[in-house]
Design a protein around this motif. Sequence first.
Motif, PDB file in Angstrom:
ATOM      1  N   GLN A 108     -72.933 -58.843-123.006  1.00 16.98           N
ATOM      2  CA  GLN A 108     -72.463 -57.456-123.165  1.00 16.98           C
ATOM      3  C   GLN A 108     -73.138 -56.611-122.090  1.00 16.98           C
ATOM      4  O   GLN A 108     -74.328 -56.794-121.799  1.00 16.98           O
ATOM      5  CB  GLN A 108     -72.827 -56.948-124.561  1.00 16.98           C
ATOM      6  N   LYS A 109     -72.385 -55.679-121.536  1.00 14.87           N
ATOM      7  CA  LYS A 109     -72.898 -54.892-120.404  1.00 14.87           C
ATOM      8  C   LYS A 109     -74.113 -54.055-120.794  1.00 14.87           C
ATOM      9  O   LYS A 109     -75.015 -53.867-119.993  1.00 14.87           O
ATOM     10  CB  LYS A 109     -71.802 -53.980-119.865  1.00 14.87           C
ATOM     11  N   ASN A 110     -74.169 -53.581-122.062  1.00 15.02           N
ATOM     12  CA  ASN A 110     -75.234 -52.622-122.389  1.00 15.02           C
ATOM     13  C   ASN A 110     -76.643 -53.215-122.357  1.00 15.02           C
ATOM     14  O   ASN A 110     -77.606 -52.475-122.222  1.00 15.02           O
ATOM     15  CB  ASN A 110     -74.943 -51.852-123.695  1.00 15.02           C
TER      16      ASN A 110
ATOM     17  N   CYS B  35     -71.954 -61.951-111.215  1.00 18.18           N
ATOM     18  CA  CYS B  35     -72.129 -61.908-112.677  1.00 18.18           C
ATOM     19  C   CYS B  35     -70.805 -62.161-113.384  1.00 18.18           C
ATOM     20  O   CYS B  35     -69.754 -61.709-112.919  1.00 18.18           O
ATOM     21  CB  CYS B  35     -72.634 -60.534-113.114  1.00 18.18           C
TER      22      CYS B  35
ATOM     23  N   SER C  18     -78.942 -61.753-119.096  1.00 14.55           N
ATOM     24  CA  SER C  18     -79.011 -60.294-119.210  1.00 14.55           C
ATOM     25  C   SER C  18     -80.447 -59.796-119.224  1.00 14.55           C
ATOM     26  O   SER C  18     -80.715 -58.672-118.823  1.00 14.55           O
ATOM     27  CB  SER C  18     -78.315 -59.825-120.489  1.00 14.55           C
TER      28      SER C  18
ATOM     29  N   ALA D   3     -68.996 -62.290-117.470  1.00 16.73           N
ATOM     30  CA  ALA D   3     -69.177 -62.046-118.903  1.00 16.73           C
ATOM     31  C   ALA D   3     -68.905 -63.348-119.652  1.00 16.73           C
ATOM     32  O   ALA D   3     -67.923 -64.036-119.365  1.00 16.73           O
ATOM     33  CB  ALA D   3     -68.214 -60.960-119.359  1.00 16.73           C
TER      34      ALA D   3
ATOM     35  N   ILE E 275     -76.802 -56.416-113.574  1.00 20.79           N
ATOM     36  CA  ILE E 275     -75.632 -55.890-112.860  1.00 20.79           C
ATOM     37  C   ILE E 275     -76.081 -55.118-111.609  1.00 20.79           C
ATOM     38  O   ILE E 275     -75.491 -55.254-110.535  1.00 20.79           O
ATOM     39  CB  ILE E 275     -74.740 -55.075-113.824  1.00 20.79           C
TER      40      ILE E 275
ATOM     41  N   TYR F 113     -73.682 -62.769-118.678  1.00 22.36           N
ATOM     42  CA  TYR F 113     -74.197 -61.826-119.669  1.00 22.36           C
ATOM     43  C   TYR F 113     -73.162 -61.737-120.780  1.00 22.36           C
ATOM     44  O   TYR F 113     -71.987 -62.048-120.589  1.00 22.36           O
ATOM     45  CB  TYR F 113     -74.461 -60.453-119.021  1.00 22.36           C
TER      46      TYR F 113
END
Length: 254
Positions: free
Chosen positions: A42-44, A62, A16, A64, A50, A40
Amino acid sequence: MFTRTDSCNALIVGASQGIGLGFVKKLLQLQGITKVYATYRQKNSAAELIMLSHAYPDKLTCLAMDITDEAQIAEGVQFLREEIDKIHLVVNCVGLLHQGTLQPEKSLKQINSENLLHYFQVNSIGAVLLAKHLLPLFRHSDRSIYASISAKVGSIGDNQLGGWYGYRASKAALNMLMRNVAIEYGRTSPKTIVVTLHPGTTDTRLSEPFQKNVPPEKLFSVERTVNQLLAVMEKLQIEDSGQFFSWDGSRLPW
Ligand SMILES: NC(=O)c1ccc[n+]([C@@H]2O[C@H](COP(=O)([O-])OP(=O)(O)OC[C@H]3O[C@@H](n4cnc5c(N)ncnc54)[C@H](OP(=O)(O)O)[C@@H]3O)[C@@H](O)[C@H]2O)c1
């Protein structure tokens, strides 16, 4: 291996930001790498990663994956196995030194078993769970590498300062677990080189609160660290499996 015209598949775990994201950016530029998979949590905190996957839809995928959750590791690896039948390079860049109220301990007064367990879950146990699930993708006849980013402060022999109990101990445990994996992979996946690597102090979120006493020439950019670690990995031989290397290719004491 990766810079030439081979067709290698790579997986960067913990991509990330920081060193992991740096590896993804570099591998996307290398002709010898056909596919890059990047995880990654967490997306934030993974917006840049991304975005890169949108810019390189054929080369970068990608996934999670929180490496403290074995089911997520199993699911991620299953996804890979449906896409590819071999992996050539895996770099586990996951690491935790501080996060909110979890801060590296300065003295015994700050020892807390929950925090210690969390350090081990993130910095040590995830890497061996990855080794367990990735084995089928490593079992092929091409040279391959499973590298985990460790830290010199995880060297027991080198420890003269103390402090950072959880981080140091979890990196020492990572080194031992990867040494064990190297021995077992030597029997079950004999073309895979398993190593731990010290990246040198690198300008990332992890080192940011501790940079003020680091002389500028000893604080590496992510790009520099990635180039140095790739150069170390390029030169690895099968006899190097199970060892702990620094960014300049030298061996570190356990
Ligand atoms: N920077 C240095 O000076 C230095 C020195 C020695 C060793 N290292 C080691 O180098 C490696 C990379 O660190 P960095 O400097 O690039 O730090 P960073 O920028 O903080 O990156 C750490 C990465 O680990 C991921 N991560 C944390 N917990 C996770 C979990 N439970 N599951 C999956 N991913 C998780 C983070 O994802 P999120 O964004 O979701 O948190 C992030 O992608 C670490 O192993 C670190 O210990 C760094």
